[in-house]
Design a protein around this motif. Structure first.
Motif, PDB file in Angstrom:
ATOM      1  N   PHE A  62      34.629  40.441  19.787  1.00 39.09           N
ATOM      2  CA  PHE A  62      33.387  40.785  20.471  1.00 39.09           C
ATOM      3  C   PHE A  62      33.617  41.807  21.564  1.00 39.09           C
ATOM      4  O   PHE A  62      32.712  42.112  22.322  1.00 39.09           O
ATOM      5  N   PHE A  63      34.808  42.313  21.636  1.00 40.09           N
ATOM      6  CA  PHE A  63      35.125  43.222  22.724  1.00 40.09           C
ATOM      7  C   PHE A  63      34.346  44.529  22.620  1.00 40.09           C
ATOM      8  O   PHE A  63      34.200  45.245  23.595  1.00 40.09           O
ATOM      9  N   GLN A  64      33.864  44.848  21.421  1.00 41.28           N
ATOM     10  CA  GLN A  64      33.059  46.058  21.276  1.00 41.28           C
ATOM     11  C   GLN A  64      31.924  46.075  22.283  1.00 41.28           C
ATOM     12  O   GLN A  64      31.582  47.098  22.846  1.00 41.28           O
ATOM     13  N   MET A  65      31.339  44.896  22.487  1.00 42.30           N
ATOM     14  CA  MET A  65      30.154  44.842  23.319  1.00 42.30           C
ATOM     15  C   MET A  65      30.473  44.916  24.812  1.00 42.30           C
ATOM     16  O   MET A  65      29.573  44.941  25.635  1.00 42.30           O
ATOM     17  N   HIS A  66      31.751  44.950  25.161  1.00 36.02           N
ATOM     18  CA  HIS A  66      32.124  45.148  26.557  1.00 36.02           C
ATOM     19  C   HIS A  66      32.420  46.615  26.837  1.00 36.02           C
ATOM     20  O   HIS A  66      32.725  46.989  27.955  1.00 36.02           O
ATOM     21  N   ASP A  67      32.315  47.425  25.832  1.00 32.34           N
ATOM     22  CA  ASP A  67      32.508  48.860  25.978  1.00 32.34           C
ATOM     23  C   ASP A  67      31.117  49.484  26.048  1.00 32.34           C
ATOM     24  O   ASP A  67      30.342  49.372  25.100  1.00 32.34           O
ATOM     25  N   PRO A  68      30.750  50.112  27.152  1.00 29.31           N
ATOM     26  CA  PRO A  68      29.384  50.629  27.314  1.00 29.31           C
ATOM     27  C   PRO A  68      28.946  51.546  26.176  1.00 29.31           C
ATOM     28  O   PRO A  68      27.783  51.538  25.777  1.00 29.31           O
ATOM     29  N   LYS A  69      29.885  52.305  25.648  1.00 27.06           N
ATOM     30  CA  LYS A  69      29.550  53.248  24.580  1.00 27.06           C
ATOM     31  C   LYS A  69      29.086  52.518  23.329  1.00 27.06           C
ATOM     32  O   LYS A  69      28.002  52.814  22.786  1.00 27.06           O
ATOM     33  N   THR A  70      29.869  51.560  22.867  1.00 27.15           N
ATOM     34  CA  THR A  70      29.499  50.848  21.654  1.00 27.15           C
ATOM     35  C   THR A  70      28.343  49.882  21.901  1.00 27.15           C
ATOM     36  O   THR A  70      27.513  49.660  21.017  1.00 27.15           O
ATOM     37  N   PHE A  71      28.267  49.320  23.092  1.00 31.78           N
ATOM     38  CA  PHE A  71      27.176  48.404  23.404  1.00 31.78           C
ATOM     39  C   PHE A  71      25.829  49.110  23.277  1.00 31.78           C
ATOM     40  O   PHE A  71      24.894  48.599  22.653  1.00 31.78           O
ATOM     41  N   SER A  72      25.714  50.277  23.862  1.00 30.93           N
ATOM     42  CA  SER A  72      24.435  51.001  23.823  1.00 30.93           C
ATOM     43  C   SER A  72      24.067  51.389  22.393  1.00 30.93           C
ATOM     44  O   SER A  72      22.884  51.371  22.025  1.00 30.93           O
ATOM     45  N   ILE A  73      25.057  51.704  21.573  1.00 23.98           N
ATOM     46  CA  ILE A  73      24.782  52.079  20.181  1.00 23.98           C
ATOM     47  C   ILE A  73      24.300  50.875  19.390  1.00 23.98           C
ATOM     48  O   ILE A  73      23.338  50.966  18.611  1.00 23.98           O
ATOM     49  N   VAL A  74      24.953  49.734  19.574  1.00 25.02           N
ATOM     50  CA  VAL A  74      24.556  48.524  18.858  1.00 25.02           C
ATOM     51  C   VAL A  74      23.132  48.119  19.243  1.00 25.02           C
ATOM     52  O   VAL A  74      22.322  47.754  18.384  1.00 25.02           O
ATOM     53  N   ILE A  75      22.813  48.179  20.523  1.00 24.73           N
ATOM     54  CA  ILE A  75      21.461  47.842  20.973  1.00 24.73           C
ATOM     55  C   ILE A  75      20.445  48.782  20.332  1.00 24.73           C
ATOM     56  O   ILE A  75      19.376  48.360  19.866  1.00 24.73           O
ATOM     57  N   LYS A  76      20.768  50.051  20.276  1.00 27.77           N
ATOM     58  CA  LYS A  76      19.868  51.036  19.676  1.00 27.77           C
ATOM     59  C   LYS A  76      19.625  50.728  18.198  1.00 27.77           C
ATOM     60  O   LYS A  76      18.477  50.768  17.712  1.00 27.77           O
ATOM     61  N   LEU A  77      20.683  50.398  17.450  1.00 23.91           N
ATOM     62  CA  LEU A  77      20.545  50.117  16.029  1.00 23.91           C
ATOM     63  C   LEU A  77      19.843  48.780  15.787  1.00 23.91           C
ATOM     64  O   LEU A  77      19.044  48.646  14.853  1.00 23.91           O
ATOM     65  N   ALA A  78      20.140  47.790  16.614  1.00 25.58           N
ATOM     66  CA  ALA A  78      19.470  46.495  16.472  1.00 25.58           C
ATOM     67  C   ALA A  78      17.967  46.646  16.688  1.00 25.58           C
ATOM     68  O   ALA A  78      17.158  46.026  15.986  1.00 25.58           O
ATOM     69  N   LYS A  79      17.596  47.466  17.635  1.00 25.68           N
ATOM     70  CA  LYS A  79      16.172  47.718  17.905  1.00 25.68           C
ATOM     71  C   LYS A  79      15.538  48.512  16.762  1.00 25.68           C
ATOM     72  O   LYS A  79      14.429  48.211  16.315  1.00 25.68           O
ATOM     73  N   LYS A  80      16.256  49.505  16.269  1.00 29.64           N
ATOM     74  CA  LYS A  80      15.718  50.336  15.193  1.00 29.64           C
ATOM     75  C   LYS A  80      15.457  49.521  13.930  1.00 29.64           C
ATOM     76  O   LYS A  80      14.422  49.694  13.268  1.00 29.64           O
ATOM     77  N   TYR A  81      16.393  48.627  13.579  1.00 33.63           N
ATOM     78  CA  TYR A  81      16.259  47.844  12.352  1.00 33.63           C
ATOM     79  C   TYR A  81      15.698  46.444  12.612  1.00 33.63           C
ATOM     80  O   TYR A  81      15.580  45.656  11.686  1.00 33.63           O
ATOM     81  N   ASN A  82      15.343  46.194  13.871  1.00 34.12           N
ATOM     82  CA  ASN A  82      14.682  44.945  14.267  1.00 34.12           C
ATOM     83  C   ASN A  82      15.494  43.728  13.833  1.00 34.12           C
ATOM     84  O   ASN A  82      14.991  42.834  13.140  1.00 34.12           O
ATOM     85  N   LEU A  83      16.757  43.697  14.262  1.00 33.24           N
ATOM     86  CA  LEU A  83      17.670  42.618  13.885  1.00 33.24           C
ATOM     87  C   LEU A  83      18.258  41.940  15.117  1.00 33.24           C
ATOM     88  O   LEU A  83      18.613  42.614  16.095  1.00 33.24           O
ATOM     89  N   PRO A  84      18.391  40.616  15.091  1.00 31.01           N
ATOM     90  CA  PRO A  84      19.112  39.928  16.164  1.00 31.01           C
ATOM     91  C   PRO A  84      20.580  40.361  16.170  1.00 31.01           C
ATOM     92  O   PRO A  84      21.099  40.840  15.159  1.00 31.01           O
ATOM     93  N   VAL A  85      21.232  40.154  17.293  1.00 33.47           N
ATOM     94  CA  VAL A  85      22.659  40.441  17.390  1.00 33.47           C
ATOM     95  C   VAL A  85      23.406  39.159  17.745  1.00 33.47           C
ATOM     96  O   VAL A  85      22.837  38.230  18.321  1.00 33.47           O
TER      97      VAL A  85
END
Length: 315
Positions: free
Chosen positions: A174-197
């Motif tokens: 889960f360390f990806q989500m502690h990296d601001p770069k990957t965290f912001s991308i995951v949030i963007k994609l989760a919102k775009k495809y309307n998926l829980p994380v």
């Protein structure tokens, strides 16, 4: 910030996320809304990670579904046996399937390569056009644009198979989500495809909810850190201390047959999840087992309502 300090902080936050006392967990309003219609205060998602990783993993996960208590699978779009996983999913359309996004590979053959051609995402691959085995290499080497393009390609690869995924999760911990770069991308994609994380730490809850994304109230993913003899004890004790709301247990399952370092640990977890005595114990405790689909559907309902409210608002 030095690399060593960054790594130490990330590991500490991640461990705190999964080992903090369960009594600290409080169900979110969204979880309550999901559980109320099914008459439950406590629910458990049992997710088998790495579907598509290799044949031994696939067989273990299938056995966990058919003989055990697995309620959700995390599909790895770049795994060496992903086609076999797709075949099983097509034959079981009601299976709860999340997407297990990959930015770094396991140390095994054949080496996993990205969905996109290496020339389109040069900072994500090594000289052999495969992913690195180190997620830390990704943090320091990869450009955000390459990460976003590849992760979206992995989502699109799953969608192209007619699968309506139920969640997003992340390989290599889960360390990806502690990296601001990957965290912001995951949030963007989760919102775009309307998926829980998959849940991270309490530090990220506000950002996740602000984006209109749902997640569980608690997560347990440290079975792999215990000896095979202690895994069962850890599993049962975790069951005993489930908080109100929705908790996810992360499982890594496999059958014997692959020459890899961690296969014995995966086999041990498979034995636990298919043990009739364990299954009977869960039933007696009246623990409600669910997948991510109820969370996803509620998230999409809230999203539709929000869009309707904005549409009806006056300028």
């Amino acid at each position: 910030m030095s690399k060593k300090l960054f790594v130490l902080i990330a590991i500490s936050l991640s461990l705190a996320s999964c080992t903090a006392p369960f009594k600290m967990a409080r169900p979110s309003p969204e979880s309550k809304a999901v559980l109320e219609p099914i008459g439950a205060e406590t629910a458990l998602i049992l997710t088998a990670d790495d579907f598509g990783r290799n044949r031994a993993t696939n067989l273990g996960i299938i056995r966990g579904i058919e003989q055990g208590m697995v309620t959700s699978v995390a599909l790895m779009p770049v795994g060496s046996a992903v086609e076999e996983a797709y075949d099983y999913i097509s034959e079981h359309p009601d299976l709860d399937v999340g997407i297990h996004l990959v930015l770094a590979r396991d140390n095994m053959e054949p080496k996993w390569k990205p969905i996109l051609p290496p020339k389109e995402i040069p900072t994500l691959v090594e000289s052999d056009s495969a992913f690195s085995t180190s997620i830390w290499w990704v943090f320091w080497q990869a450009e955000g644009s390459d990460i976003e393009k590849e992760l979206e390609a992995q989502i699109q690869a799953v969608l192209s198979r007619g699968i309506d995924p139920t969640s997003l999760s992340f390989h290599k911990g889960f360390f990806q989500m502690h990296d601001p770069k990957t965290f912001s991308i995951v949030i963007k994609l989760a919102k775009k495809y309307n998926l829980p994380v998959r849940r991270q730490t309490i530090l990220h809850d506000r950002a996740i909810r602000k984006a209109g994304i749902l997640t569980t109230d608690k997560i347990v993913y440290d079975f792999g850190t215990y000896s095979n003899r202690r895994k069962k004890k850890k599993f049962l004790s975790s069951m005993d201390w489930l908080p109100r709301g929705i908790t996810e247990f992360i499982l890594h399952l496999a059958v014997e047959g692959e020459d890899e370092k961690d296969v014995k640990g995966r086999v041990a977890e498979l034995k636990i999840i298919t043990d009739p005595a364990i299954q009977d114990y869960v039933r007696k405790k009246q623990i409600k087992l669910i997948g991510f689909k109820p969370l996803r559907d509620h998230q999409r309902t809230l999203s539709t309502q929000d869009e309707g409210n904005h549409g009806n608002s006056k300028p």
